[in-house]
Scaffold this motif. Sequence first.
Motif, PDB file in Angstrom:
ATOM      1  N   GLY A   1      15.646 125.460  38.000  1.00 32.40           N
ATOM      2  CA  GLY A   1      16.574 126.220  38.848  1.00 32.40           C
ATOM      3  C   GLY A   1      16.579 125.675  40.256  1.00 32.40           C
ATOM      4  O   GLY A   1      16.548 126.431  41.230  1.00 32.40           O
ATOM      5  N   GLY A   2      16.647 124.359  40.383  1.00 32.82           N
ATOM      6  CA  GLY A   2      16.473 123.693  41.677  1.00 32.82           C
ATOM      7  C   GLY A   2      17.677 123.677  42.586  1.00 32.82           C
ATOM      8  O   GLY A   2      17.638 123.046  43.644  1.00 32.82           O
ATOM      9  N   ASN A   3      18.783 124.332  42.176  1.00 35.00           N
ATOM     10  CA  ASN A   3      19.964 124.447  43.027  1.00 35.00           C
ATOM     11  C   ASN A   3      20.489 123.063  43.405  1.00 35.00           C
ATOM     12  O   ASN A   3      20.673 122.228  42.517  1.00 35.00           O
ATOM     13  CB  ASN A   3      19.646 125.313  44.240  1.00 35.00           C
ATOM     14  CG  ASN A   3      20.875 125.967  44.841  1.00 35.00           C
ATOM     15  OD1 ASN A   3      21.541 125.384  45.691  1.00 35.00           O
ATOM     16  ND2 ASN A   3      21.200 127.172  44.398  1.00 35.00           N
ATOM     17  N   THR A   4      20.696 122.782  44.676  1.00 37.85           N
ATOM     18  CA  THR A   4      21.297 121.501  45.065  1.00 37.85           C
ATOM     19  C   THR A   4      20.263 120.450  45.460  1.00 37.85           C
ATOM     20  O   THR A   4      20.614 119.432  46.051  1.00 37.85           O
ATOM     21  CB  THR A   4      22.292 121.698  46.223  1.00 37.85           C
ATOM     22  OG1 THR A   4      21.603 122.240  47.354  1.00 37.85           O
ATOM     23  CG2 THR A   4      23.415 122.635  45.820  1.00 37.85           C
ATOM     24  N   GLY A   5      18.995 120.675  45.153  1.00 36.10           N
ATOM     25  CA  GLY A   5      17.999 119.620  45.277  1.00 36.10           C
ATOM     26  C   GLY A   5      17.249 119.537  46.586  1.00 36.10           C
ATOM     27  O   GLY A   5      16.496 118.575  46.809  1.00 36.10           O
TER      28      GLY A   5
ATOM     29  N   SER B   1       7.474 111.915  41.159  1.00 37.88           N
ATOM     30  CA  SER B   1       8.847 111.835  40.660  1.00 37.88           C
ATOM     31  C   SER B   1       9.234 113.214  40.134  1.00 37.88           C
ATOM     32  O   SER B   1       8.363 114.016  39.774  1.00 37.88           O
ATOM     33  CB  SER B   1       8.986 110.782  39.566  1.00 37.88           C
ATOM     34  OG  SER B   1       8.181 111.110  38.449  1.00 37.88           O
ATOM     35  N   ALA B   2      10.542 113.490  40.081  1.00 36.39           N
ATOM     36  CA  ALA B   2      10.970 114.853  39.787  1.00 36.39           C
ATOM     37  C   ALA B   2      12.215 114.881  38.921  1.00 36.39           C
ATOM     38  O   ALA B   2      13.060 113.979  38.982  1.00 36.39           O
ATOM     39  CB  ALA B   2      11.234 115.613  41.086  1.00 36.39           C
ATOM     40  N   THR B   3      12.306 115.939  38.138  1.00 38.65           N
ATOM     41  CA  THR B   3      13.525 116.263  37.389  1.00 38.65           C
ATOM     42  C   THR B   3      13.967 117.656  37.796  1.00 38.65           C
ATOM     43  O   THR B   3      13.165 118.595  37.749  1.00 38.65           O
ATOM     44  CB  THR B   3      13.276 116.232  35.873  1.00 38.65           C
ATOM     45  OG1 THR B   3      12.845 114.925  35.494  1.00 38.65           O
ATOM     46  CG2 THR B   3      14.556 116.589  35.110  1.00 38.65           C
ATOM     47  N   LEU B   4      15.201 117.779  38.210  1.00 38.34           N
ATOM     48  CA  LEU B   4      15.765 119.077  38.569  1.00 38.34           C
ATOM     49  C   LEU B   4      16.583 119.606  37.399  1.00 38.34           C
ATOM     50  O   LEU B   4      17.365 118.867  36.792  1.00 38.34           O
ATOM     51  CB  LEU B   4      16.638 118.932  39.819  1.00 38.34           C
ATOM     52  CG  LEU B   4      17.373 120.178  40.309  1.00 38.34           C
ATOM     53  CD1 LEU B   4      17.440 120.183  41.839  1.00 38.34           C
ATOM     54  CD2 LEU B   4      18.808 120.265  39.751  1.00 38.34           C
ATOM     55  N   ILE B   5      16.384 120.875  37.091  1.00 40.22           N
ATOM     56  CA  ILE B   5      17.139 121.539  36.031  1.00 40.22           C
ATOM     57  C   ILE B   5      18.004 122.629  36.658  1.00 40.22           C
ATOM     58  O   ILE B   5      17.499 123.512  37.358  1.00 40.22           O
ATOM     59  CB  ILE B   5      16.192 122.205  35.005  1.00 40.22           C
ATOM     60  CG1 ILE B   5      15.174 121.210  34.460  1.00 40.22           C
ATOM     61  CG2 ILE B   5      16.994 122.876  33.891  1.00 40.22           C
ATOM     62  CD1 ILE B   5      15.758 120.138  33.605  1.00 40.22           C
TER      63      ILE B   5
END
Length: 334
Positions: free
Chosen positions: A178-182, A196-200
């Motif tokens: 639920g990372g919205n606009t990052g 490193s990251a993955t946004l959902i």
Amino acid sequence: MTPDLAGHARIMTLADLVTPMSVRTAVTLRLADHLDAGDLTADDLAARTGAVPRPLRKLLDHLVHLGLLRAAEGRYGLTDLGRLLRRGEAPMGPFDQLDLDTVLGRTELSAVHLLHKVRTGRSVYHGMYGTDLWTHVDRAPGTPDDLKAQLALPPGFDIDVLLDHPVLARARTVVDVGGNTGALVEALLTRHPDLSATLIDLPSFAGAAGQRFAAAGLDGRAAALAQDFFQPLPAGADVYVLSAVLADWDDETAVRLLRNCALAAGDTGRILVSEVSLTERLRHVDTGMTLWFEAVMDNPDRSPDDLAALAAEAGLKVAAVEQAGTRIVLELHG
């Protein structure tokens, strides 16, 4: 009994809906922008805004009464106060909050449905649109363009207690659920160069986050995945972050989301639940804003103990609790 005419008048002023909607209509029609270069008649403004002259003239006269416009010889102009309604007057200024053609402006209308929240305890969006806030925003016309304006915003209140959490210092991979606009992912990767990251998030938000990551040169370290976060999450990351997410959901749904994170985290991953609680701080300062939070969120007031109880119901244990300013961070594991 002699009627209390002054009291009646005061109550009707307090209950007035015409004035707030007049200001929002003025902003949505860009009246201040049209008048910025000089005074215009109501017919001129109607032609420029695509409005009907008769109701527009009555709107303009009310705006004069409010001190936002001035009128002389059939022409209308801006007062100093009215100039604050111009587009771009200030970042996230009155224009951005009051424009009814934008997501944020439509969110402002939630107060009209306050009765739904008081009677049902559910966010007003269920009464307004039959769905949750974020699904409605994701599907609303114009959302991608609206979200572009949010790409410069910082990640939130008292964020350092989350960014500097010891679990993140040891991690190599993180999933922002639920990372919205990052904004949070960008801040995390700036703070932790080896991460490193993955946004959902839903498609509109993931699309905006992808633009943010590309502009920040994070393409190789950050990915934005468009999906409902109640679907299976990418498994095996070191940390799963839920930042300012659970307040938007009732207890049953929050537990469901925590279980989904737990399934993806497995035995070795950690979950960081970070909530922002402004209502207690605002309760004696801005009761209207406190009520607005209550209207648009399912539960904006959960304490660390409340969050721990939800975690326990989801089969998770609390390893640590940290709090700084308005932000709470719980470290959870299976």
